[in-house]
Design an enzyme around this catalytic site. Structure first.
Site, PDB file in Angstrom:
ATOM      1  N   ASN A 210       0.818  -1.116   0.103  1.00  0.00           N
ATOM      2  CA  ASN A 210       0.155  -0.081   0.022  1.00  0.00           C
ATOM      3  C   ASN A 210       0.974   1.228   0.035  1.00  0.00           C
ATOM      4  OD1 ASN A 210       0.736   0.790   2.746  1.00  0.00           O
ATOM      5  ND2 ASN A 210      -0.429  -1.472   3.163  1.00  0.00           N
ATOM      6  N   ILE A 310      -1.854  -7.965  13.903  1.00  0.00           N
ATOM      7  CA  ILE A 310      -0.922  -7.513  15.106  1.00  0.00           C
ATOM      8  C   ILE A 310      -1.419  -6.841  16.359  1.00  0.00           C
ATOM      9  CG2 ILE A 310       1.682  -6.890  15.510  1.00  0.00           C
ATOM     10  CD1 ILE A 310       1.721  -6.853  12.354  1.00  0.00           C
TER      11      ILE A 310
HETATM   12  O1  C5P Z   1      -8.605  -2.992  11.047  1.00  0.00           O
HETATM   13  P1  C5P Z   1      -7.580  -1.914  10.357  1.00  0.00           P
HETATM   14  O2  C5P Z   1      -6.583  -2.374   9.749  1.00  0.00           O
HETATM   15  O3  C5P Z   1      -8.221  -0.794  10.091  1.00  0.00           O
HETATM   16  O4  C5P Z   1      -6.839  -1.507  11.912  1.00  0.00           O
HETATM   17  C1  C5P Z   1      -5.754  -0.543  11.745  1.00  0.00           C
HETATM   18  C2  C5P Z   1      -4.889  -0.339  12.847  1.00  0.00           C
HETATM   19  O5  C5P Z   1      -4.568  -2.054  13.225  1.00  0.00           O
HETATM   20  C3  C5P Z   1      -3.522   0.167  12.793  1.00  0.00           C
HETATM   21  O6  C5P Z   1      -3.055   0.527  14.095  1.00  0.00           O
HETATM   22  C4  C5P Z   1      -2.932  -1.103  12.174  1.00  0.00           C
HETATM   23  O7  C5P Z   1      -1.346  -0.885  12.741  1.00  0.00           O
HETATM   24  C5  C5P Z   1      -3.267  -2.126  13.023  1.00  0.00           C
HETATM   25  N1  C5P Z   1      -3.144  -3.554  12.114  1.00  0.00           N
HETATM   26  C6  C5P Z   1      -2.414  -4.699  12.537  1.00  0.00           C
HETATM   27  N2  C5P Z   1      -2.316  -5.603  11.909  1.00  0.00           N
HETATM   28  C7  C5P Z   1      -2.997  -5.800  10.790  1.00  0.00           C
HETATM   29  C8  C5P Z   1      -3.974  -4.826  10.537  1.00  0.00           C
HETATM   30  C9  C5P Z   1      -3.945  -3.669  11.149  1.00  0.00           C
HETATM   31  O8  C5P Z   1      -1.510  -4.471  13.456  1.00  0.00           O
HETATM   32  N3  C5P Z   1      -3.129  -6.985  10.157  1.00  0.00           N
END
Ligand code: C5P
Length: 404
Positions: A210, A310
């Site tokens: 991205n 994560i």
């Molecule tokens: O659910 P979404 O992707 O919108 O959530 C965003 C938040 O979750 C951010 O803080 C991002 O760093 C974290 N995130 C993560 N692992 C993922 C997806 C998002 O830590 N696979």
């Protein structure tokens, strides 16, 4: 300018293969102007000689608790009072365990207990020993007692394993010591962060990713470090230089980012997930480049599976740090962010409106709305550096007043 001019540093060396780095560490500490005295455990002497450390520090090296040369045989108390900071490097699993439990059965552990100095450890051990529940508990306890935990790094180990457990490089330890001794109200606070995008391989040449530039996460890491926090930044591929006085660890995929985070999460009080982690990855990664000519039809159907979350994984841990997430949305920003705060069991969420082209993603400016249980703060459009400072203020204010 020498960052440790006139500082009194007591270096305690315990017995691991990384003890050979103690020689370089002493040299670098002295080059920064510190007065350095060295003490060693019995096992450390099997890895590096006291004579080497004596020559480099210019001071007698002590290994025994009873020192007939010292007045009244109380040399350890004198040393304990002399030190401004005690750094245990390398810190082995065994010595960490003894310190976590307050044992005083040799010179190093007795000094540790007897000294009011600032204390830091630089763990170094086999990756499995580092991951062991007992070691993680001991490190957590030391952190709760105010001990600074610097590292370990992940990578190739002397035993042939790959994983977390390598001692931080001496120059990094020196930088952390300069930051720790020279002020900041977040001294002793360990902050773990993620930043940048992740790349999910499709085949050896293609990936899914991205537009995240990592700018916001890097600015935030620098803002935490400027207030004296010990910051570890797990970063996806970005075109930015690592922030000063921050331990930056480069990863590529979501899985690597998760492993790097899990290896370090036990010793942090704050976890801030700034990374734009790819949500999906190829279910099967092709070993060889996929050829256009090998495909039957013009449409390419790629099967995707979700990557690990994560942030949610960290927030679901029983012994978890205080957790801050980000939400990048294009519409109904605050409602989605509030839902995410609840669903991922976060302590705070910072929301970004990525439908605006003047802020967010690759832009130099940002504007945020920060939400937590029962609270809301708007950070108006400003440079990412300024926003980072304000966000750190907000995180620290709310975290410190949270009695969870
Ligand atoms: O659910 P979404 O992707 O919108 O959530 C965003 C938040 O979750 C951010 O803080 C991002 O760093 C974290 N995130 C993560 N692992 C993922 C997806 C998002 O830590 N696979």
């Amino acid at each position: 300018m020498q960052g440790l001019a006139g500082r009194r540093v007591l270096l305690a060396v315990s017995g691991g293969i990384a003890a050979y780095k103690a020689a370089d560490l002493v040299r670098r500490l002295r080059a920064e102007g510190a007065a350095v005295r060295v003490v060693m455990t019995a096992r450390a002497q099997q890895f590096i000689s006291a004579t080497t450390l004596q020559a480099l520090s210019g001071e007698a090296v002590r290994c025994e608790i009873f020192d007939s040369a010292a007045e009244q045989g109380m040399g350890h108390i004198e040393l304990a009072r002399w030190a401004e900071i005690i750094l245990l490097a390398p810190a082995t699993a065994s010595t960490l365990a003894r310190l976590a439990h307050g044992l005083a059965d040799d010179l190093v552990s007795t000094l540790w207990l007897a000294s009011p100095a600032l204390k830091a450890v630089a763990p170094a051990m086999n990756q499995q020993m580092w991951r062991a529940a007992a070691t993680q508990r001991n490190v957590q306890r030391l952190c709760e007692d105010g001990v600074l935990c610097w590292g370990p790094e992940a990578g190739e180990q002397a035993c042939g394993d790959v994983g977390p457990g390598r001692m931080c490089e001496p120059q990094d330890l020196v930088q952390r010591m300069i930051a720790a001794l020279n002020g900041g109200d977040l001294q002793g606070v360990n902050v773990l962060m993620t930043a940048g995008p992740t790349r999910e391989a499709i085949d050896p040449v293609r990936y899914i990713s991205n537009h995240s530039s990592g700018k916001m996460g890097y600015a935030l890491a620098a803002a935490f470090a400027a207030r004296g926090a010990q910051v570890t930044l797990i970063s996806g591929p970005v075109a930015l230089p690592p922030p000063a006085a921050v331990t930056t660890i480069a990863v590529v995929s979501a899985e690597e980012m998760l492993q790097a985070v899990l290896a370090r999460v036990a010793s942090c009080q704050l976890f801030v997930a700034c990374a734009a982690v790819a949500d999906y990855r190829a279910r099967v990664v092709a070993e060889r480049k996929l050829k256009k000519s090998e495909r039957q039809e013009s449409l390419w159907r790629l099967e995707l599976e979700p990557t690990p979350d994560i942030l949610a994984t960290v927030a679901a841990q029983p012994l978890r740090p205080w957790v801050v997430g980000f939400a990048a949305e294009t519409h109904d920003v605050e409602n989605y962010a509030l839902a995410k705060l609840q669903a991922k069991r976060l302590d705070m969420i910072a929301c970004n409106d990525v439908s605006r082209t003047d802020i967010g993603f690759a832009a130099d400016d940002n504007a945020l709305v920060v939400l937590w249980q029962g609270g809301r703060r708007e950070l108006a459009r400003a440079s990412k550096t300024q926003i980072a400072g304000q966000l750190v203020d907000t995180i620290v204010d709310v975290w410190r007043s949270d009695k969870r």
